[in-house]
Each structure stands twice: as structure tokens, then as C-alpha cells.
Design a protein around this motif. Structure first.
Motif, PDB file in Angstrom:
ATOM      1  N   UNK A 104       0.122   3.230  13.509  1.00 48.18           N
ATOM      2  CA  UNK A 104      -0.336   2.094  14.305  1.00 48.18           C
ATOM      3  C   UNK A 104       0.642   0.944  14.107  1.00 48.18           C
ATOM      4  N   UNK A 105       1.242   0.489  15.208  1.00 44.51           N
ATOM      5  CA  UNK A 105       2.275  -0.556  15.141  1.00 44.51           C
ATOM      6  C   UNK A 105       1.874  -1.726  16.032  1.00 44.51           C
ATOM      7  N   UNK A 106       1.874  -2.934  15.447  1.00 38.21           N
ATOM      8  CA  UNK A 106       1.501  -4.135  16.184  1.00 38.21           C
ATOM      9  C   UNK A 106       2.400  -5.296  15.758  1.00 38.21           C
ATOM     10  N   UNK A 107       2.519  -6.262  16.640  1.00 42.25           N
ATOM     11  CA  UNK A 107       3.371  -7.430  16.379  1.00 42.25           C
ATOM     12  C   UNK A 107       2.555  -8.708  16.499  1.00 42.25           C
ATOM     13  N   UNK A 108       2.841  -9.651  15.609  1.00 41.41           N
ATOM     14  CA  UNK A 108       2.210 -10.963  15.646  1.00 41.41           C
ATOM     15  C   UNK A 108       3.269 -11.994  16.017  1.00 41.41           C
ATOM     16  N   UNK A 109       2.955 -12.813  17.031  1.00 43.13           N
ATOM     17  CA  UNK A 109       3.904 -13.824  17.524  1.00 43.13           C
ATOM     18  C   UNK A 109       3.225 -15.180  17.606  1.00 43.13           C
ATOM     19  N   UNK A 110       4.046 -16.224  17.631  1.00 40.86           N
ATOM     20  CA  UNK A 110       3.550 -17.593  17.700  1.00 40.86           C
ATOM     21  C   UNK A 110       4.146 -18.279  18.935  1.00 40.86           C
ATOM     22  N   UNK A 111       3.271 -18.891  19.717  1.00 44.21           N
ATOM     23  CA  UNK A 111       3.737 -19.649  20.885  1.00 44.21           C
ATOM     24  C   UNK A 111       4.146 -21.045  20.418  1.00 44.21           C
TER      25      UNK A 111
ATOM     26  N   UNK B  97       8.419 -14.014  18.064  1.00 46.76           N
ATOM     27  CA  UNK B  97       7.885 -13.010  17.132  1.00 46.76           C
ATOM     28  C   UNK B  97       7.999 -13.475  15.689  1.00 46.76           C
ATOM     29  N   UNK B  98       6.934 -13.263  14.915  1.00 49.26           N
ATOM     30  CA  UNK B  98       6.941 -13.554  13.485  1.00 49.26           C
ATOM     31  C   UNK B  98       7.278 -12.305  12.688  1.00 49.26           C
ATOM     32  N   UNK B  99       6.555 -11.222  12.932  1.00 52.55           N
ATOM     33  CA  UNK B  99       6.790  -9.948  12.265  1.00 52.55           C
ATOM     34  C   UNK B  99       6.048  -8.867  13.026  1.00 52.55           C
ATOM     35  N   UNK B 100       6.436  -7.631  12.796  1.00 48.60           N
ATOM     36  CA  UNK B 100       5.618  -6.516  13.260  1.00 48.60           C
ATOM     37  C   UNK B 100       5.364  -5.599  12.070  1.00 48.60           C
ATOM     38  N   UNK B 101       4.254  -4.881  12.138  1.00 48.77           N
ATOM     39  CA  UNK B 101       3.864  -4.047  11.001  1.00 48.77           C
ATOM     40  C   UNK B 101       3.401  -2.684  11.494  1.00 48.77           C
ATOM     41  N   UNK B 102       3.517  -1.730  10.596  1.00 54.96           N
ATOM     42  CA  UNK B 102       3.078  -0.360  10.874  1.00 54.96           C
ATOM     43  C   UNK B 102       2.143   0.095   9.757  1.00 54.96           C
ATOM     44  N   UNK B 103       1.007   0.629  10.130  1.00 54.69           N
ATOM     45  CA  UNK B 103       0.113   1.314   9.201  1.00 54.69           C
ATOM     46  C   UNK B 103       0.186   2.798   9.513  1.00 54.69           C
ATOM     47  N   UNK B 104       0.672   3.574   8.552  1.00 55.79           N
ATOM     48  CA  UNK B 104       0.860   5.000   8.808  1.00 55.79           C
ATOM     49  C   UNK B 104       0.297   5.809   7.639  1.00 55.79           C
ATOM     50  N   UNK B 105      -0.124   7.018   7.975  1.00 54.41           N
ATOM     51  CA  UNK B 105      -0.650   7.921   6.963  1.00 54.41           C
ATOM     52  C   UNK B 105      -0.773   9.312   7.556  1.00 54.41           C
TER      53      UNK B 105
END
Length: 498
Positions: free
Chosen positions: A386-393, A412-420
Motif C-alpha cells: 500500500x503506497x500513499x503520498x502526503x502533500x501540503x498546499x 509533496x512532503x513524503x510518500x510511504x509504503x506499507x508492505x508485507x
């Protein structure tokens, strides 16, 4: 007993055995699907006696949380109105541990629980250390500036004075650990003192400070013990059946499961729905293709193109607005009104204007799309990413000097992945109990039927061969043969030859 009698007896015995095998095969063909279904239902429901309960309670699958930061290269130029330029840093990888506590079984076929998570940094899997410094937007200062845009000029001037007093600038240079898990700031302490309800956090401020060593709310889900049709579906979250963050009943609905298991016996027409407290909404993934994982058949589900589409492109998402370009979702209503946006990494599958507004982005389906590989018979995930990105306007706000001449942009601030993925003894147990044994039972029914049919043919063939013209049994005995007929031309008395 003669040899022919023994052969006849053996053929008859094989025929009887074949009939028994055929009957067993037919019975199994009729009964095995129901037996397998009941066995799977017994093992996937949320019941202390089920095979999957321990997996549900204390997830044995190693989960990893990987963070990729967008390090800002030209902060001074951005303040002058130039286009932002970023470089991706990471991944910074954490082992994620999940365990459920306060498990309570209710009378209405539901179970309530809290799932706690904690993270441990994995330096050997990371491309960097938590002590690395990253240049990022000052979320508190720039976020508060956008929130103050429509306020009176006097308030904005006061905000400028406060920012100056507490040395709050548009961009900050902090370590990965501080950005992730929080840092202390006199400005935050001031806000919490005089405006105690403005921020939900009372101590350190960090993007994921709320996740570490905490739970994601009180979930109440259906166990499937009494009613299989609602297995794993969320009944309530924090005591409510719908949230109030959004502007339509459809967007506020809590649909699907908690995102860990789904109902068994899936078909390609099935879709995966789950509620995410972090995204403050329910999400739906759609079927993409069949595949295999470690020899186990799977269905791959992915995010549809409409997941983060705006209301213009996809009208049902109008309830998530106010919206910007399609492909980013405004989550400010559930993030203390800060102008934060959720999307796919690098603005993948979003309006191209978003990626073109920031130098250094390169959206890719292979690198930035999310997927779940599910075993369709049990509804248990095999492989997850699961990959999502958090951004700031951000933008320049007249009256707040710290914002300079920043052009409006979703940064964009960062993006993260949760994997298993399932592995080790857990994978072996799952494969043996829920894949191999049902498969053996399915094959056994047809093998028994085939063997029975073959054995049934043996006495039939033997009987046919025993009745053939060349068979000894088909030839009459000499005593039973009739006397030869006399020729009319033969003499009645034949004396001795001279």
C-alpha cells in the motif's frame, strides 16, 4: 478350487471393490464442496478455536513501513515565486508490529478490539539514518498561513509577529526522526496553552507521532460465527457507524472490513472495501488479474482510477471536496484543518499539472501503484503493498511575511509504503491446512470415481472373454456331444476289408 474359479472370484471381488470406490467417489463429489466450505468458514471466522484467530490477533506476517522524503533543493527560490525542486530521499525502513488488545466478544456476533502498532527502525534495510537532515515545508507555519487567508488583516499581522518571535520560517531543516516521530517547539507549546483545542496533539509534533505505540481506534467487526454473510465487516468504529468529516452520506459511510481479512470464496466480480482511520474514509479496490504467490492462487486488487478523483471527474467524490486538480484528496477536515492532501506517490494517476508543477517527480505505475494479492478461497492477504503520498498546499498569504511570494502549489512532503507478505511457518501452515488439504480432497473424489469405474470393468471384461468362441468354457464336453450322423451312402454293415 480350480484356476478358472479363482479367476472368477477375483474378478468379482475387484468388481465389488470398484463399485464401492465409485459410490464413495460420487458421494465425495456431492459432499466435498460443502465439507471444504464448512472447514474454511470454521478456520477464517474470528473465533478463538479457528486456525486464523492467532493470525488475526497477533499478526505474524512481517510488515515494513518505508518512508521516502522529498528533500527541497531550492527553498529560497520558492519564496521568490520559482517552481519547487525536490529530490527523493530514502527509503527509511521500519519494522511494523501489530497486536490486538482489549478483545471483547459481543452478543450480536461482533467483536470489539484495539490494534496497537509500534515501529522499529531497520538501518540495514534503509538508505540512510534517522539522523539525516531533510529540508521540508514548515507544516505548522505554512498550514496556519493558508488557514488564516480569509481572516482580518490585523490577525494576520499578529500571526506574522508570533512567527517572527518564535523563529518560525517557511521551511525547516530537521532530522528524519524528528519529522517522523515528533519534535518539541515553543510555538506548539504557546498554541496549546492559549488555544488548547486547536491541535489534537499536546506534546511533540510529527507526521506519524500519533501512530507509534498507539492504537487506530476502537473497531467493532462481525465475527462470522453466527452469520457468515457479514464476516469481517466493520459494524462500528469508535462507537459510530459513519464519520462526519465529509459533505455527503456516501463519503461518510464506514464500508467494508478493517483492511486485514475479507470474506472467503471471492470471484473476479468481487471488490475489496475497507475503512482506513488514517485516510478518514472507506476505500474500494477493484480486481485486476489472477496470479500465484508461493504456489498459492491469488487475485490481485488495485486502486481504481477514481479513488482520488475530484468531483468533476467522478461525481460520487464530490462529498470529499473542496477539491483541487483530480488525483489528490483534501483531508484537511480530519487533520486539524491543515491544507493536507492524500494521493498516490509522485502524483501517479493524477492530473499531469500536479507533477509538472514540481521539479524532480517521475510518476510510474510500477513504482507507485498499490496492490493487494488475496487468496480468493479464504479472503486472506498473501502479499500487500500500500503506497500513499502526503502533500501540503502552500501559497503566499498577504499579510503574513513568512510566506513571501510562494506560488500556489501542492508540494509533496513524503510518500510511504506499507508492505508485507506471508512467509515461513505461517505460510507452510496456511498452505497445508487451507490449500493443500482441500486440493487433495478435490482430487481424491475423482481418483476414487476413476478407479471404481476401471475396477468395475474387470468382471465385465472377464465375463465377456469367458463367453467367447475360443474360450474353454464355451466348448461342450465329449460326453455331452451328440452322436455323429450317418451318411446315406454309407453301408449299414461294413465287414472286414479284404
Amino acid at each position: 478350487m480350480g484356476s478358472r474359479s479363482r479367476a472368477r472370484w477375483a474378478a468379482g471381488a475387484l468388481g465389488c471393490f470398484g463399485l464401492l470406490c465409485a459410490v464413495l467417489g460420487i458421494v465425495m463429489i456431492a459432499a466435498v464442496p460443502s465439507i471444504i466450505k464448512q472447514q474454511i468458514l470454521k478456520n477464517v471466522r474470528i473465533d478463538p478455536g479457528s486456525l486464523s484467530f492467532s493470525m488475526w490477533k497477533e499478526i505474524p506476517i512481517p510488515f515494513y513501513f518505508s518512508a521516502y522524503f522529498f528533500d527541497i533543493i531550492n527553498p529560497d527560490e520558492i519564496l521568490k515565486g520559482e517552481k519547487p525542486q525536490v529530490r527523493e530521499r530514502g527509503p527509511y525502513v521500519y519494522r511494523e508490529f501489530r497486536h490486538k488488545r482489549n478483545i471483547t466478544f459481543n452478543d450480536n456476533d461482533t467483536v470489539s478490539y484495539r490494534e496497537y502498532r509500534n515501529f522499529q527502525f531497520q538501518p540495514d534495510m534503509s538508505n540512510g539514518l534517522e539522523s539525516d537532515y531533510i529540508v521540508m515545508p514548515n507544516i505548522l507555519a505554512l498550514g496556519a498561513s493558508v488557514m488564516m487567508e480569509d481572516r482580518p488583516m490585523s490577525l494576520k499581522l499578529i500571526m506574522t509577529l508570533i512567527f517572527t518571535t518564535f523563529n518560525q520560517r517557511a521551511f525547516m531543516n530537521r532530522t528524519v526522526g524528528e519529522i517522523m516521530w515528533g519534535y518539541e517547539d515553543p510555538f506548539i507549546q504557546l498554541i496549546n496553552k492559549y488555544f488548547p483545542d486547536m491541535f489534537p496533539f499536546k506534546g511533540k509534533f510529527g507526521l506519524f507521532a500519533e501512530l507509534n505505540n498507539s492504537d487506530s481506534g476502537l473497531f467493532t467487526v462481525y465475527t462470522g460465527i453466527k452469520n457468515f454473510s457479514r464476516i469481517h465487516l466493520v459494524d462500528k468504529w469508535n462507537g459510530i457507524s459513519k464519520v462526519n468529516y465529509w459533505h455527503s452520506d456516501q463519503c461518510n459511510m464506514i464500508n467494508g472490513t478493517s483492511g486485514q481479512m475479507w470474506a472467503p470464496f471471492m470471484t473476479p466480480e468481487y471488490s475489496l472495501e475497507f475503512y482506513s482511520p488514517e485516510a478518514c474514509r472507506s476505500m474500494k479496490l477493484v480486481y485486476e488479474a489472477q496470479g500465484t504467490f508461493a504456489g498459492i492462487p491469488t487475485y490481485r486488487f488495485k486502486a481504481p482510477d477514481t479513488l482520488f478523483a475530484n468531483g468533476t471527474v467522478y461525481p460520487p467524490n464530490e462529498g470529499f471536496c473542496p477539491c483541487l486538480e483530480s488525483g489528490v484528496q483534501n483531508v484537511s477536515t480530519c487533520r486539524f484543518n491543515a491544507p493536507l492532501f492524500l494521493s498516490h506517490p509522485h502524483f501517479y494517476n493524477a492530473d499531469s499539472v500536479l507533477a509538472q508543477a514540481v521539479l524532480g517527480l517521475d510518476p510510474s505505475e510500477k513504482e507507485h501503484s498499490l496492490f493487494l494479492d488475496i487468496h480468493p478461497v479464504t479472503g486472506i492477504p498473501m502479499n500487500v503493498s500500500v503506497k500513499l503520498q502526503l502533500s501540503l498546499y502552500i501559497k503566499a498569504v498577504k499579510g503574513i511575511g513568512q510566506t513571501g511570494q510562494i506560488k500556489p502549489v501542492v508540494l509533496p512532503l513524503l510518500w510511504f509504503e506499507e508492505r508485507g507478505s506471508m512467509e515461513g511457518k505461517t505460510l507452510e501452515m496456511f498452505y497445508t491446512q487451507l490449500v493443500l488439504l482441500p486440493r487433495v480432497m478435490r482430487y481424491a473424489q475423482y481418483v476414487l470415481l476413476a478407479v471404481g469405474c476401471v475396477l468395475l470393468l474387470i468382471p465385465i471384461v472377464y465375463h465377456m472373454r469367458s463367453q467367447g468362441p475360443d474360450s474353454p468354457e464355451s466348448q461342450p464336453s465329449p460326453a455331452a456331444q451328440p452322436p455323429p450322423l450317418l451318411s446315406p451312402y454309407a453301408p449299414l454293415l461294413q465287414g472286414p476289408q479284404q
